[in-house]
Design an enzyme around this catalytic site. Structure first.
Site, PDB file in Angstrom:
ATOM      1  N   LYS A  10      87.330  31.615   5.740  1.00  0.00           N
ATOM      2  CA  LYS A  10      87.218  31.694   7.198  1.00  0.00           C
ATOM      3  C   LYS A  10      88.183  30.694   7.804  1.00  0.00           C
ATOM      4  CE  LYS A  10      85.231  28.474   8.867  1.00  0.00           C
ATOM      5  NZ  LYS A  10      84.502  27.272   9.314  1.00  0.00           N
ATOM      6  N   VAL A  96      85.992  23.284  -2.419  1.00  0.00           N
ATOM      7  CA  VAL A  96      84.624  23.031  -1.943  1.00  0.00           C
ATOM      8  C   VAL A  96      84.670  22.015  -0.778  1.00  0.00           C
ATOM      9  CG1 VAL A  96      82.377  22.110  -2.679  1.00  0.00           C
ATOM     10  CG2 VAL A  96      83.736  23.516  -4.250  1.00  0.00           C
ATOM     11  N   ALA A  97      83.767  22.163   0.187  1.00  0.00           N
ATOM     12  CA  ALA A  97      83.684  21.270   1.367  1.00  0.00           C
ATOM     13  C   ALA A  97      85.040  21.144   2.042  1.00  0.00           C
ATOM     14  CB  ALA A  97      83.139  19.890   0.979  1.00  0.00           C
ATOM     15  N   GLY A  99      86.169  23.294   5.003  1.00  0.00           N
ATOM     16  CA  GLY A  99      86.366  23.800   6.370  1.00  0.00           C
ATOM     17  C   GLY A  99      86.778  25.254   6.469  1.00  0.00           C
ATOM     18  N   GLY A 101      84.740  27.697   5.107  1.00  0.00           N
ATOM     19  CA  GLY A 101      83.526  28.512   4.979  1.00  0.00           C
ATOM     20  C   GLY A 101      83.180  28.970   3.582  1.00  0.00           C
ATOM     21  N   ASP A 137      77.378  28.993   9.734  1.00  0.00           N
ATOM     22  CA  ASP A 137      78.537  29.894   9.619  1.00  0.00           C
ATOM     23  C   ASP A 137      78.229  31.176   8.849  1.00  0.00           C
ATOM     24  OD1 ASP A 137      80.207  28.274  11.054  1.00  0.00           O
ATOM     25  OD2 ASP A 137      81.276  27.464   9.311  1.00  0.00           O
TER      26      ASP A 137
HETATM   27  O1  C5P Z   1      74.555  24.864   9.069  1.00  0.00           O
HETATM   28  P1  C5P Z   1      75.351  24.118   8.036  1.00  0.00           P
HETATM   29  O2  C5P Z   1      74.519  23.705   6.860  1.00  0.00           O
HETATM   30  O3  C5P Z   1      76.606  24.805   7.641  1.00  0.00           O
HETATM   31  O4  C5P Z   1      75.806  22.774   8.765  1.00  0.00           O
HETATM   32  C1  C5P Z   1      76.063  21.585   8.082  1.00  0.00           C
HETATM   33  C2  C5P Z   1      75.912  20.410   9.037  1.00  0.00           C
HETATM   34  O5  C5P Z   1      76.976  20.405   9.997  1.00  0.00           O
HETATM   35  C3  C5P Z   1      74.641  20.407   9.864  1.00  0.00           C
HETATM   36  O6  C5P Z   1      73.594  19.798   9.189  1.00  0.00           O
HETATM   37  C4  C5P Z   1      75.072  19.616  11.094  1.00  0.00           C
HETATM   38  O7  C5P Z   1      75.059  18.232  10.810  1.00  0.00           O
HETATM   39  C5  C5P Z   1      76.526  20.015  11.267  1.00  0.00           C
HETATM   40  N1  C5P Z   1      76.692  21.137  12.224  1.00  0.00           N
HETATM   41  C6  C5P Z   1      76.526  20.890  13.579  1.00  0.00           C
HETATM   42  N2  C5P Z   1      76.677  21.931  14.469  1.00  0.00           N
HETATM   43  C7  C5P Z   1      77.018  23.165  14.037  1.00  0.00           C
HETATM   44  C8  C5P Z   1      77.197  23.417  12.657  1.00  0.00           C
HETATM   45  C9  C5P Z   1      77.020  22.376  11.769  1.00  0.00           C
HETATM   46  O8  C5P Z   1      76.236  19.766  14.003  1.00  0.00           O
HETATM   47  N3  C5P Z   1      77.164  24.140  14.926  1.00  0.00           N
END
Ligand code: C5P
Length: 284
Positions: A10, A96-97, A99, A101, A137
């Site tokens: 992504k 991994v990790a 950005g 997706g 995401d």
């Molecule tokens: O949802 P996901 O596990 O991918 O998000 C990882 C972390 O990124 C969340 O725990 C949050 O700290 C941050 N995040 C956020 N706002 C978003 C997406 C992610 O603050 N819209």
């Protein structure tokens, strides 16, 4: 019989952080596009649930219940009340990790292949809420088509297409933690600026993107300085029509209208930065 799905990378063509919810999640305004290159998830019939991870970025990833692919399988089986039986194979091609997706796209691909393997058919709304419970995401990754995203990632507005540009993805091979980058973000919130139909037209597209930005860039650089090195390296290529960081980094991208010019930039980067991950692809 087995089922296979691409888990495409992504790319956030722009990403504005427009607010914050009381639970700490950030409200976003972003245009997502997906690339022809990505991870691959395959599901085989089996008497139990297992995950095998292969590919260049397999090392260090857990195959257990903390892996998002296994989490997706368990959530789907619970929701559909079917036994969680499958042998899953993940080909981990994406850093991994990073950005782009990877984990979210893997989870979305797992939901797709397991629905077919288990012969279950969820409504789009149920599938979306299941996806959102796995990560912000994951809903957009289920679509895997250009989409305007708002909310924390759950409000999707489909876009018919983005120009078929040539995409160079570059990652410094340093993982960047998404929660840490969101924590580092400071300053005012941006305004939501979804692209208009006029701005989505190929002749206006790049200028429209240039008028937007990725609000997580400075935070990502504070977390991992190598992100700045990647951005500076990409900015040197004058043939590129746009370069920017994706998501919470560290992967950055450069867009080209000419394949030959992209190839030249790729060879140059591979020579100057042999330890970076450099991949050429196109938008789906
Ligand atoms: O949802 P996901 O596990 O991918 O998000 C990882 C972390 O990124 C969340 O725990 C949050 O700290 C941050 N995040 C956020 N706002 C978003 C997406 C992610 O603050 N819209």
């Amino acid at each position: 019989m087995s089922f296979r799905a691409l888990a495409p990378a992504k790319v956030n063509l722009y990403l504005h952080v427009v607010g914050k919810r009381p639970d700490g999640y950030h409200l976003l305004d972003s245009l997502f596009a997906f690339t022809e290159y990505g991870d691959v998830v395959e599901a085989f019939p089996s008497a139990e649930l297992s995950l095998e991870i292969k590919g260049p970025y397999a090392a260090g990833l857990s195959c257990g219940e903390d892996n998002i692919v296994i989490k997706a399988a368990l959530k789907l089986s619970e929701f559909c009340k079917v036994p969680a039986k499958a042998r899953l194979v993940l080909e981990k091609n994406l850093p991994v990790a990073s950005g782009i997706g990877g984990g979210s796209s893997d989870a979305a691909a797992a939901l797709k292949v397991l629905q077919r393997l288990w012969n279950v058919d969820l409504s789009w709304d149920d599938l979306l809420s299941l996806a959102l419970s796995l990560g912000a995401d994951v809903p957009s990754c289920l679509r895997a088509r250009p989409v305007h995203v708002s909310g924390i990632g759950e409000i999707l507005e489909e876009i018919s297409s983005v120009p078929r540009l040539f995409v160079l993805l570059v990652n410094p091979n340093k993982p960047v933690s998404t929660p840490q980058v969101f924590k580092e973000r400071c300053g005012d919130f941006s305004r939501a600026m979804p692209l208009t139909a006029q701005e989505l037209m190929p002749q206006n597209f790049i200028e429209a993107l240039k008028a937007r930005h990725n609000d997580l860039t400075d935070g990502a650089i504070r977390v991992e300085h190598a992100v700045k090195d990647v951005l500076e390296a990409l900015e040197k290529y004058e043939d590129s029509v746009l370069s920017r960081m994706s998501g919470s980094g560290g992967t950055c991208f450069a867009l080209f209208t000419d394949e030959g010019r992209l190839s030249a930039a790729k060879s140059d980067l591979e020579k100057s930065h042999p330890f970076w991950w450099v991949k050429e692809t196109r938008f789906l």
